[in-house]
Structures are given as structure tokens and as C-alpha cells.
Design a protein around this motif. Structure first.
Motif, short mmCIF file in Angstrom:
data_model
loop_
_atom_site.label_atom_id
_atom_site.label_comp_id
_atom_site.label_asym_id
_atom_site.label_seq_id
_atom_site.Cartn_x
_atom_site.Cartn_y
_atom_site.Cartn_z
N GLN A 66 44.12 39.00 29.68
CA GLN A 66 44.53 39.26 31.07
C GLN A 66 43.35 39.77 31.90
N PHE A 67 42.52 40.63 31.31
CA PHE A 67 41.34 41.13 32.01
C PHE A 67 40.39 39.98 32.34
N LEU A 68 40.14 39.10 31.37
CA LEU A 68 39.24 37.96 31.60
C LEU A 68 39.80 37.00 32.65
N MET A 69 41.10 36.77 32.62
CA MET A 69 41.73 35.92 33.64
C MET A 69 41.56 36.57 35.02
N GLY A 70 41.70 37.89 35.07
CA GLY A 70 41.51 38.61 36.33
C GLY A 70 40.09 38.47 36.85
N LEU A 71 39.11 38.52 35.95
CA LEU A 71 37.71 38.33 36.36
C LEU A 71 37.50 36.93 36.92
N LEU A 72 38.01 35.93 36.22
CA LEU A 72 37.89 34.55 36.72
C LEU A 72 38.49 34.42 38.11
N LEU A 73 39.66 34.98 38.27
CA LEU A 73 40.35 34.92 39.56
C LEU A 73 39.53 35.62 40.64
N GLU A 74 39.04 36.81 40.33
CA GLU A 74 38.25 37.58 41.30
C GLU A 74 36.99 36.82 41.71
N TYR A 75 36.23 36.33 40.75
CA TYR A 75 34.98 35.64 41.06
C TYR A 75 35.23 34.34 41.82
N ALA A 76 36.27 33.63 41.44
CA ALA A 76 36.57 32.37 42.11
C ALA A 76 36.92 32.59 43.57
N ARG A 77 37.51 33.73 43.86
CA ARG A 77 37.92 34.02 45.24
C ARG A 77 36.84 34.73 46.05
N SER A 78 36.09 35.63 45.42
CA SER A 78 35.22 36.52 46.19
C SER A 78 33.81 35.98 46.46
N ASP A 79 33.33 35.05 45.69
CA ASP A 79 31.94 34.60 45.84
C ASP A 79 31.79 33.37 46.73
N ARG A 80 32.84 32.95 47.37
CA ARG A 80 32.85 31.72 48.17
C ARG A 80 31.73 31.68 49.20
N ARG A 81 31.62 32.72 50.01
CA ARG A 81 30.63 32.72 51.09
C ARG A 81 29.21 32.59 50.55
N GLU A 82 28.88 33.36 49.53
CA GLU A 82 27.53 33.29 48.95
C GLU A 82 27.24 31.90 48.37
N LEU A 83 28.23 31.32 47.73
CA LEU A 83 28.05 29.98 47.15
C LEU A 83 27.81 28.95 48.25
N LEU A 84 28.59 29.02 49.31
CA LEU A 84 28.43 28.09 50.43
C LEU A 84 27.07 28.25 51.10
N GLU A 85 26.67 29.50 51.32
CA GLU A 85 25.39 29.77 51.98
C GLU A 85 24.22 29.24 51.17
N ASN A 86 24.36 29.24 49.85
CA ASN A 86 23.27 28.82 48.97
C ASN A 86 23.38 27.36 48.52
N GLY A 87 24.37 26.64 49.00
CA GLY A 87 24.52 25.24 48.63
C GLY A 87 24.84 25.02 47.17
N VAL A 88 25.69 25.90 46.63
CA VAL A 88 26.08 25.83 45.23
C VAL A 88 27.44 25.15 45.11
N HIS A 89 27.51 24.17 44.24
CA HIS A 89 28.77 23.46 43.96
C HIS A 89 29.31 23.98 42.63
N ILE A 90 30.49 24.56 42.66
CA ILE A 90 31.16 25.02 41.45
C ILE A 90 32.01 23.87 40.93
N ARG A 91 31.84 23.58 39.66
CA ARG A 91 32.60 22.48 39.05
C ARG A 91 33.17 22.94 37.71
N PRO A 92 34.45 23.29 37.67
CA PRO A 92 35.04 23.70 36.41
C PRO A 92 35.20 22.50 35.47
N VAL A 93 34.94 22.72 34.21
CA VAL A 93 35.12 21.69 33.18
C VAL A 93 35.86 22.31 32.01
#
Length: 138
Positions: free
Chosen positions: A34-61
């Protein structure tokens, strides 16, 4: 990822795979999962702006769509939102396991054999690669 991202971008690295949650992690105690799922959820939601600003494409596999609904939805949204990123592609191996990928690829190959009544080309390393989970499920 937050600590690695600036270095990856500075070095001009175009692709990076981060193994974030393996299929073996399901064997951990429930509170750890549950803790690890919470981390995934937090990072997926909170880092959006930084990823966009840096031209980073997140691709889950991996089998990430089999994660709890909110986590899978957040990963899907992160992938969709960052799709235009062309400086760095970060492959997030989520709910991924090497052994499971091999078994899945074998199942796909056997299904192809059944459909083609044995007329499928020989299983080469390249053909096996095309059956892999990382290529087939993004």
C-alpha cells in the motif's frame, strides 16, 4: 527519479528504464505494498509540471494496467500528459517481472502457433523480442 532526472537530461540521455514495482513486490506485507502504491500515485500526480517543462515522456511498461484503479489511472494520465516530451523517455517498469515476461511471450507464441497451425516462423531472438511485454503493453 527526482534526483536522476537533471543528470539524465544534462548528459543527453534519451531513454531510461526505472524498475519501480516488480511482480515480486506483491509478496511484501500488505502495508508495504500500500505504501509503494501510494508513492506511485503521488509521483505520477505531483511531478507533472517538472516533466512537461523538461520535455520528459513517461511511458509505463509491464502489467501496470492491473494495478489498483487510481494508480493505473494516474500512470495513464502521466503518460498521456507527457506524450509530447522529446528530451527523455522514462520507461517505468511497473508490475513487471522478467520471468513473467518470458512466460507471457511464450504464451503469445503458442497462441500464434495454434492460430497458424504450426506455420509460424521459427522463434528467433528478434521474434521473441517482439512478443515481450514491454513492447506489447504500453
Amino acid at each position: 527519479m527526482r534526483r536522476c532526472l537533471p543528470a539524465l537530461l544534462k548528459l543527453g540521455i534519451k531513454y531510461c528504464t526505472l524498475f519501480t514495482f516488480s511482480t515480486e513486490n506483491w509478496r511484501r506485507p500488505r502495508d508495504e505494498v500500500q505504501f509503494l502504491m501510494g508513492l506511485l500515485l503521488e509521483y505520477a500526480r505531483s511531478d507533472r509540471r517538472e516533466l512537461l517543462e523538461n520535455g520528459v515522456h513517461i511511458r509505463p511498461v509491464g502489467r501496470w494496467r492491473e494495478l489498483p484503479g487510481p494508480v493505473a489511472e494516474a500512470l495513464s494520465k502521466a503518460a498521456s500528459d507527457t506524450k509530447a516530451g522529446n528530451n527523455l523517455v522514462v520507461l517505468l517498469a511497473v508490475n513487471y517481472g522478467g520471468r513473467q515476461e518470458i512466460l507471457d511471450a511464450i504464451e503469445k507464441y503458442v497462441a500464434q502457433l495454434r492460430e497458424s497451425k504450426g506455420k509460424t516462423p521459427p522463434l528467433t531472438e528478434e521474434a521473441f523480442s517482439k512478443l515481450s511485454l514491454c513492447r506489447g503493453r504500453t
